[in-house]
Design an enzyme around this catalytic site. Structure first.
Site, PDB file in Angstrom:
ATOM      1  N   GLU A 196       0.821  -1.211   0.000  1.00  0.00           N
ATOM      2  CA  GLU A 196       0.000   0.000   0.000  1.00  0.00           C
ATOM      3  C   GLU A 196       0.860   1.268   0.000  1.00  0.00           C
ATOM      4  OE1 GLU A 196      -4.170  -0.999   2.141  1.00  0.00           O
ATOM      5  OE2 GLU A 196      -2.391  -1.594   3.277  1.00  0.00           O
ATOM      6  N   GLU A 216      -4.423  -9.639   3.649  1.00  0.00           N
ATOM      7  CA  GLU A 216      -5.251  -9.327   4.809  1.00  0.00           C
ATOM      8  C   GLU A 216      -6.473 -10.227   4.951  1.00  0.00           C
ATOM      9  OE1 GLU A 216      -2.889  -5.594   4.032  1.00  0.00           O
ATOM     10  OE2 GLU A 216      -3.891  -7.113   2.824  1.00  0.00           O
TER      11      GLU A 216
END
Length: 697
Positions: free
Chosen positions: A140, A161
């Protein structure tokens, strides 16, 4: 008080053992007169075995560096890269698991967004130079930058995740779909995590459009800086698709169907991720990031995350230090392997031994036809690896040369490790080991791939029973990571140490198991299946019993599992366990009829129920509801696990969970099986301490 002060107060004053990833800044003069770049290197001060992560202190460190950079007027660009072999692998999971209040969870989401988005909102372009593993928040960081390069040698690019019960919460669900399109983004955010947490290599990430340019590892940073200079001077123009015209609704709907097939609604994280990806099409950054904060806070305070982190810790730590394993220094060197049998399982094992140990492997069988088929299967699988680019032509030829066949066991005379993979019948295995022991050296390890039989009985007639060990693979051998290493009463430490060393070389996760009927995975799955089948025998409609545990999100339904292993194998294991524990393990007459019919199970090739097979299950007059079947199964599992722990089949409940996760595909989001039973209130007493794999009370 500013937001930063509030976040600092919430997140850093409780104390933490966070290993802080520092943001080290140096100026780099770019070639071609492109100007000065402030290059940030993420570095926690350790080597690549301890990757960079982001806890609160690390985020504040990066924020401080960006504040200094933002105050300067002499810079043409900012770049960010990682220490050798590592870019960054995301959030500090220890810190995430310790959060006790929702406001803390919201704060970590908001802080991450605040810091990372600065990279994309500076008045100068930003470049991410992904030199090593980039996962979760690490990826990210790169997505927030204006441009990205990646090394072809990067071993892992992922947003894992959902695998742990979270969503990418620092921009991933909003930025990635806009960058590479919704369908490709869903692959990284949802599909790969739910497919055994699959990772991309650097080249694969580049092909998907995650990076704008790719360079070789040897001079990656130098070439990346040259490329950045060309971008800044306008000599290189980066063009990207907008993806506004992509069919976002279809991509999300198709993915939701696949998630339903895998999880049947059992874990909220993938569904929240799909909702966020869907809104990324039209949401502003502020709206999208705020929605990520809410999702992150909800999931950080849920049991699924704690359970996922518990599972992750088992797989990453306990599996690498098996409980009860003897001193590795006692292991004997293995320079040649023998495999008794040349069937499918034996052929899979032979190829694995050859690939991982790189030693000669010889198979034996009763006749030339079977032997030729087995060796031929290995060679065919090597050809497939070659066609996929998994091995080179030289490696393929070497592997084929390492795997040979022999009609006599004399070929085992110089073997150090011989494993049998013959019919699951005690008398057959005894005869095999008698023949093998007559020709092998005194130090040769004798291993059995039995799934349920007693090693003590198998080795009773051996001259040296101390060298017999269980080495139970799961099918398919190359894919399933678990290896149950079984210690018989007479197995000595040198044999056991050798078995664990071989297991490590095969890249398997080994668990030490006592010589007990069906060991761990098959014993629990047989109890599980036995209760479901008993309910059908009593009159419960097969389809009701079949779907009674759907809400757990197991990898497959009970009768689908039966079809995978084969009714005959399932019946044989049930009979073995019935003989050992008749009060808890039954033998279904209806199952015996299914086996006698020759049918592969209750499903047709199109996955619809086979009416003829279903009709074989003549039911009684006491049907149960789906809820009653579910409770019956879970109570039985809780009982069986407690008995196994009392018997010392494994060292601790954690080993039961590790076996079920790696050998039976028990979902990560449940934390294996014992935390789920604890949370359900069905374990009496609890298997784990309060707060383990669940939100503290």
């Amino acid at each position: 008080m500013s937001n930063l002060d509030t976040w600092r107060s919430l997140l850093t004053e409780r104390g933490t053992d966070e290993v802080v990833t520092k943001a080290l800044v140096r100026d780099v003069e770019l070639p071609g007169g492109a100007g000065t770049m402030a290059l940030i290197t993420l570095d926690n001060g350790f080597d690549h075995t301890k990757p960079n992560t982001f806890g609160p202190h690390g985020l504040f460190a990066l924020n401080g560096a960006l504040s200094e950079i933002a105050a300067r007027t002499d810079l043409a660009a900012v770049g960010v890269t990682g220490k050798p072999f590592i870019f960054a692998v995301g959030a500090d999971l220890k810190g995430a698991a310790s959060m006790a209040a929702r406001e803390e969870a919201q704060a970590i989401g908001a802080l991450g967004h605040h810091v990372f988005r600065r990279l994309g909102e500076l008045p100068i372009p930003s470049f991410a130079f992904v030199n090593g593993a980039a996962m979760g928040g690490g990826l990210e960081v790169a997505l927030h930058c204006t441009y990205r390069t990646i090394s072809s040698g990067v071993p892992a690019v992922a947003l894992p995740e959902c695998f742990l019960g979270l969503v990418p919460g620092w921009g991933g669900t909003q930025l990635l779909p806009r960058l590479i399109g919704p369908a490709r983004a869903i692959k990284l955010i949802v599909e790969n995590p739910l497919s055994q947490n699959r990772m991309l290599k650097g080249a694969q990430a580049f092909e998907l459009g995650v990076a704008d340019a790719m360079f070789e590892p040897a001079d990656f940073l130098e070439e990346s800086l040259r490329w950045a200079a060309r971008v800044l001077t306008g000599d290189t123009v980066v063009a990207r698709d907008s993806h506004e015209d992509d069919d976002w609704d279809k991509a999300v709907t198709d993915a939701r169907f696949l998630v339903d097939m895998k999880l049947r609604g059992a874990s909220p994280a993938p569904y929240r991720a799909l909702d966020l990806i869907s809104m990324a099409r039209t949401a502003s950054r502020d709206e999208g990031f705020a929605a990520e904060n809410e999702a992150l806070a909800d999931l950080l305070m849920g049991d699924e995350l704690r359970a996922g982190l518990y599972s992750f810790d088992l797989v990453q730590r306990r599996a690498k230090r098996p409980a009860g394993a003897p001193d590795a220094a006692l292991a004997r060197k293995v320079t040649k392997v023998g495999v008794v049998g040349a069937g499918l399982m034996a052929s899979q094992m032979a190829l694995l031994f050859a690939r991982r140990l790189e030693v000669p492997v010889v198979l034996t069988d009763l006749d030339e036809a079977r032997l030729g088929k087995g060796v031929g299967h290995v060679h065919a699988e090597v050809d497939k690896l070659l066609a996929k680019g998994r091995v080179s032509a030289d490696q393929a030829n070497r592997l084929k040369g390492l795997v040979t066949g022999s009609l006599t066991k004399d070929a085992f005379a110089d073997a150090d490790f011989v494993i049998e993979a013959v019919f699951e019948e005690l008398s057959v295995k005894r005869q095999v080991f008698a023949e093998v022991e007559a020709v092998v050296s005194a130090g040769c390890v004798l291993a059995t791939n039995t799934s349920s039989l007693s090693l003590a009985e198998m080795g009773a007639a051996l001259e040296r029973p101390e060298r017999l060990v269980g080495f139970h693979f799961f099918n398919p051998v190359a894919v399933m990571p678990l290896l149950e290493i079984v210690k018989a009463p007479s197995t000595d430490d040198a044999t056991l140490a050798t078995a664990f060393a071989v297991g490590r070389s095969l890249k398997k996760s080994s668990v030490l198991v006592k010589d007990a009927p069906a060991f761990v995975v098959n014993r629990l799955l047989t109890r599980f299946m036995g209760e479901v089948i008993a309910a059908v025998d009593e009159g419960t409609p097969l389809e009701t019993a079949e779907h009674s545990l759907d809400d757990l999100g197991l990898p497959m339904t009970p009768f689908a599992l039966l079809q995978l292993v084969g009714p005959a194998v399932g019946l044989h294991v049930a009979e073995t366990l019935h003989a050992a524990f008749p009060e808890r393990f039954g033998v279904s007459a209806n199952m015996a009829k299914l086996v006698a019919s020759g049918k592969p199970g209750v499903y047709l090739p199109d996955f619809s129920l086979d009416p003829e097979a279903v009709a074989l299950f003549e039911g009684g007059a006491t049907p149960s509801t789906a809820a009653e079947v579910r409770l019956r199964v879970l109570r039985a599992l809780a009982e069986e696990i407690q008995i196994m722990l009392d018997e010392g089949v494994v060292a601790a409940a954690q080993d039961i969970d590790l076996c079920m996760i790696l050998g039976a595909g028990w979902p990560f989001h449940l934390g294996g099986i014992t935390p789920y039973l604890d949370r359900s209130g069905l374990a009496r007493p609890r298997f784990l301490a309060p707060g383990v794999a669940s939100v503290p009370a």
